[in-house]
Design an enzyme around this catalytic site. Structure first.
Site, mmCIF file in Angstrom:
data_model
loop_
_atom_site.group_PDB
_atom_site.id
_atom_site.type_symbol
_atom_site.label_atom_id
_atom_site.label_comp_id
_atom_site.label_asym_id
_atom_site.label_seq_id
_atom_site.Cartn_x
_atom_site.Cartn_y
_atom_site.Cartn_z
ATOM 1 N N HIS A 249 0.839 -1.196 0.000
ATOM 2 C CA HIS A 249 0.000 0.000 0.000
ATOM 3 C C HIS A 249 0.868 1.238 0.000
ATOM 4 O O HIS A 249 1.918 1.245 0.632
ATOM 5 C CB HIS A 249 -0.928 0.006 1.235
ATOM 6 C CG HIS A 249 -2.076 0.930 1.063
ATOM 7 N ND1 HIS A 249 -1.998 2.263 1.383
ATOM 8 C CD2 HIS A 249 -3.310 0.730 0.550
ATOM 9 C CE1 HIS A 249 -3.146 2.835 1.079
ATOM 10 N NE2 HIS A 249 -3.957 1.935 0.571
ATOM 11 N N GLU A 302 -7.824 -4.923 -0.899
ATOM 12 C CA GLU A 302 -8.386 -5.582 -2.069
ATOM 13 C C GLU A 302 -8.333 -7.108 -1.979
ATOM 14 O O GLU A 302 -9.120 -7.792 -2.614
ATOM 15 C CB GLU A 302 -7.704 -5.045 -3.329
ATOM 16 C CG GLU A 302 -7.781 -3.517 -3.321
ATOM 17 C CD GLU A 302 -8.088 -2.889 -4.649
ATOM 18 O OE1 GLU A 302 -8.302 -3.630 -5.614
ATOM 19 O OE2 GLU A 302 -8.113 -1.666 -4.717
HETATM 20 N N1 COA Z 1 4.050 -7.804 -4.756
HETATM 21 C C1 COA Z 1 5.385 -7.845 -4.962
HETATM 22 N N2 COA Z 1 6.197 -6.769 -4.851
HETATM 23 C C2 COA Z 1 5.617 -5.612 -4.499
HETATM 24 C C3 COA Z 1 4.230 -5.499 -4.250
HETATM 25 C C4 COA Z 1 3.449 -6.667 -4.392
HETATM 26 N N3 COA Z 1 2.131 -6.637 -4.184
HETATM 27 N N4 COA Z 1 3.956 -4.227 -3.930
HETATM 28 C C5 COA Z 1 5.116 -3.564 -3.977
HETATM 29 N N5 COA Z 1 6.119 -4.385 -4.319
HETATM 30 C C6 COA Z 1 7.530 -4.050 -4.482
HETATM 31 C C7 COA Z 1 7.725 -3.347 -5.818
HETATM 32 O O1 COA Z 1 7.994 -4.252 -6.861
HETATM 33 C C8 COA Z 1 8.858 -2.408 -5.530
HETATM 34 O O2 COA Z 1 10.070 -3.119 -5.666
HETATM 35 P P1 COA Z 1 11.325 -2.447 -6.420
HETATM 36 O O3 COA Z 1 11.687 -1.269 -5.554
HETATM 37 O O4 COA Z 1 12.343 -3.549 -6.448
HETATM 38 O O5 COA Z 1 10.830 -2.036 -7.790
HETATM 39 C C9 COA Z 1 8.682 -2.048 -4.042
HETATM 40 O O6 COA Z 1 7.887 -3.104 -3.477
HETATM 41 C C10 COA Z 1 7.972 -0.744 -3.853
HETATM 42 O O7 COA Z 1 6.839 -0.728 -4.673
HETATM 43 P P2 COA Z 1 6.151 0.580 -5.225
HETATM 44 O O8 COA Z 1 5.420 0.274 -6.476
HETATM 45 O O9 COA Z 1 7.124 1.709 -5.246
HETATM 46 O O10 COA Z 1 5.130 0.876 -4.063
HETATM 47 P P3 COA Z 1 3.869 1.798 -4.213
HETATM 48 O O11 COA Z 1 3.685 2.455 -2.914
HETATM 49 O O12 COA Z 1 3.930 2.648 -5.411
HETATM 50 O O13 COA Z 1 2.774 0.693 -4.505
HETATM 51 C C11 COA Z 1 0.831 -0.520 -4.739
HETATM 52 C C12 COA Z 1 1.576 0.520 -3.892
HETATM 53 C C13 COA Z 1 -0.507 -0.828 -4.071
HETATM 54 C C14 COA Z 1 0.555 0.062 -6.141
HETATM 55 C C15 COA Z 1 1.691 -1.806 -4.861
HETATM 56 O O14 COA Z 1 1.970 -2.314 -3.582
HETATM 57 C C16 COA Z 1 1.033 -2.857 -5.757
HETATM 58 O O15 COA Z 1 1.177 -2.795 -6.975
HETATM 59 N N6 COA Z 1 0.320 -3.855 -5.142
HETATM 60 C C17 COA Z 1 -0.368 -4.850 -5.922
HETATM 61 C C18 COA Z 1 -1.657 -4.280 -6.513
HETATM 62 C C19 COA Z 1 -2.703 -4.048 -5.465
HETATM 63 O O16 COA Z 1 -2.899 -4.835 -4.570
HETATM 64 N N7 COA Z 1 -3.424 -2.924 -5.629
HETATM 65 C C20 COA Z 1 -4.481 -2.532 -4.710
HETATM 66 C C21 COA Z 1 -4.068 -1.384 -3.841
HETATM 67 S S1 COA Z 1 -5.214 -1.048 -2.545
#
Ligand code: COA
Length: 369
Positions: A249, A302
């Site tokens: 998140h 989610e």
């Molecule tokens: N599975 C695996 N790795 C994950 C992850 C997940 N669900 N969520 C984050 N990471 C990893 C990323 O790959 C990233 O790694 P890197 O630095 O080697 O590239 C690191 O953790 C940071 O991720 P980042 O995308 O910068 O975090 P964010 O704060 O932008 O992302 C979300 C938040 C929700 C977009 C992200 O956690 C995600 O894509 N989750 C899956 C989709 C989801 O559940 N969405 C519903 C949100 S309520």
């Protein structure tokens, strides 16, 4: 070229507005709507009163009942229908521009829109099922918005399904300045009408990184149930550098409180997927801790939303529209709050493109004769 070291990719941590509605508490793992912990709302007030809390700060006020209206061109693709029909309502109802109408008028428009948006989703879902939406006298038998939604869609409302939807809608009614709410506020800040602001927000939450993840959780659970090997499933995903849907998140560094509540609801409602989901969650959390030891990646809303919506037999592709139904409360509250600021949102970009150059230097420029 000037550089600005304040640039934050994805605007992470940037404070863009002040709000009295809600903002997730990063470390605490608690979500409060206008100061009230959502644990005190679920099961005690139906969604429509939570709408009143968020919009009017009054739990005795309800989202109004939808007025008679038959959307003309539904396709059965609920998110697209919702976005298009909500924008069309602005024309049908001749909604005024936010900078030209009173706060009271904007509040009334948002109430009408919120109720009608649920109707549009219910009717679109009926269309997707190949059935006529139920008649008004059938729908009028429902006591809550969730019950009336199911009656319009299916002509019947199983109490377990009603509870699943009501809990899901309350848990996801508002969540601070997420992508769709920010979109709604940006549009509202331009003085556009409430239909434009609400329909823009619907588009923003249809992507998998914001509202669309539940649709991708159930196929994961199906695959784990089929292979009975969650460790391998998770390892393969991470080896392919894919994300595990329903984890991580942007704000929370502790457990998402909505996940906790929805997990409990899934158990109480006897979800047939509860055990597989719990096992996958355990394995995924362990693997993510190993994979990213410096970044807490916990279960988000989610993951368990998918399981709870499955109890109500919501098809995967309807989940973004179900999320939109829930969020009409938060969006309405934010659109009103934004209107009261009277200030256009217009951030800056840091230009990092080429310096001044002649047109002839651009690829494909015709050679001057
Ligand atoms: N599975 C695996 N790795 C994950 C992850 C997940 N669900 N969520 C984050 N990471 C990893 C990323 O790959 C990233 O790694 P890197 O630095 O080697 O590239 C690191 O953790 C940071 O991720 P980042 O995308 O910068 O975090 P964010 O704060 O932008 O992302 C979300 C938040 C929700 C977009 C992200 O956690 C995600 O894509 N989750 C899956 C989709 C989801 O559940 N969405 C519903 C949100 S309520």
């Amino acid at each position: 070229m000037s550089t600005n070291n304040d640039f934050k990719p994805g605007l992470e941590g940037v404070v863009a507005v002040e709000t009295e509605i809600a903002e997730p508490d990063r470390e605490g793992g608690v979500l409060r709507y206008r100061g009230i912990d959502i644990e005190q709302l679920v099961g005690h007030y139906p969604y429509e009163n939570v709408w009143g809390l968020l919009v009017d700060d009054d739990l005795s006020v309800k989202m109004p009942d939808p007025e008679p209206y038959e959307p003309a061109g539904l396709t059965g693709n609920a998110p697209a229908d919702l976005q298009a029909e909500t924008a069309r309502l602005a024309g049908e109802w001749k909604l005024g521009k936010l900078n030209e109408i009173s706060d009271e008028q904007a509040r009334e428009d948002l109430g009408r829109l919120s109720a009608q948006m649920m109707e549009i989703v219910a009717r679109s879902a009926a269309k997707a099922d190949g059935r006529e939406p139920a008649a008004d006298d059938v729908v009028a038998r429902g006591e809550t918005a969730a019950e009336r939604f199911l009656l319009r869609w299916r002509g019947e409302a199983d109490p377990r399904h009603v509870k699943a939807i009501d809990t899901y809608w309350i848990c996801t009614a508002e969540h601070g300045l997420n992508a769709s709410t920010f979109t709604a506020r940006i549009i509202a800040s331009t003085g556009a009408d409430t239909g434009a602001a609400m329909s823009g927000a619907v588009g923003a939450l249809s992507g998998p990184l914001h509202g669309g993840a539940p649709a991708r959780v159930l196929p994961m659970l199906d695959e784990v149930a089929r292979t009975n090997d969650p460790e391998r499933y998770v390892r393969d995903l991470l080896d392919r550098h894919e994300r595990i849907m329903g984890f991580g998140h942007r704000v929370y560094r502790a457990e998402d409180p909505r996940a906790r509540l929805l997990r409990r609801t899934a158990k109480e409602l006897g979800s047939p997927r509860f055990e597989v989901a719990e096992e996958l969650e355990r394995v995924a959390l362990a693997a993510l801790r190993e994979h990213k030891p410096d970044r807490p990646l916990e279960t988000n809303v989610e993951f368990w939303s998918a399981v709870v919506l499955d109890v109500a037999e919501i098809p995967h592709d309807l989940t973004p529209a179900m999320f939109a139904c829930a969020r009409v409360a938060g969006w309405s509250a934010h659109i009103l709050e934004e209107k009261r600021t009277g200030r256009l949102i217009r951030p800056s970009a840091q230009y990092v493109g080429p310096g001044e150059r002649p047109a002839s230097a651009v690829d494909g420029a015709p050679v001057p004769s």
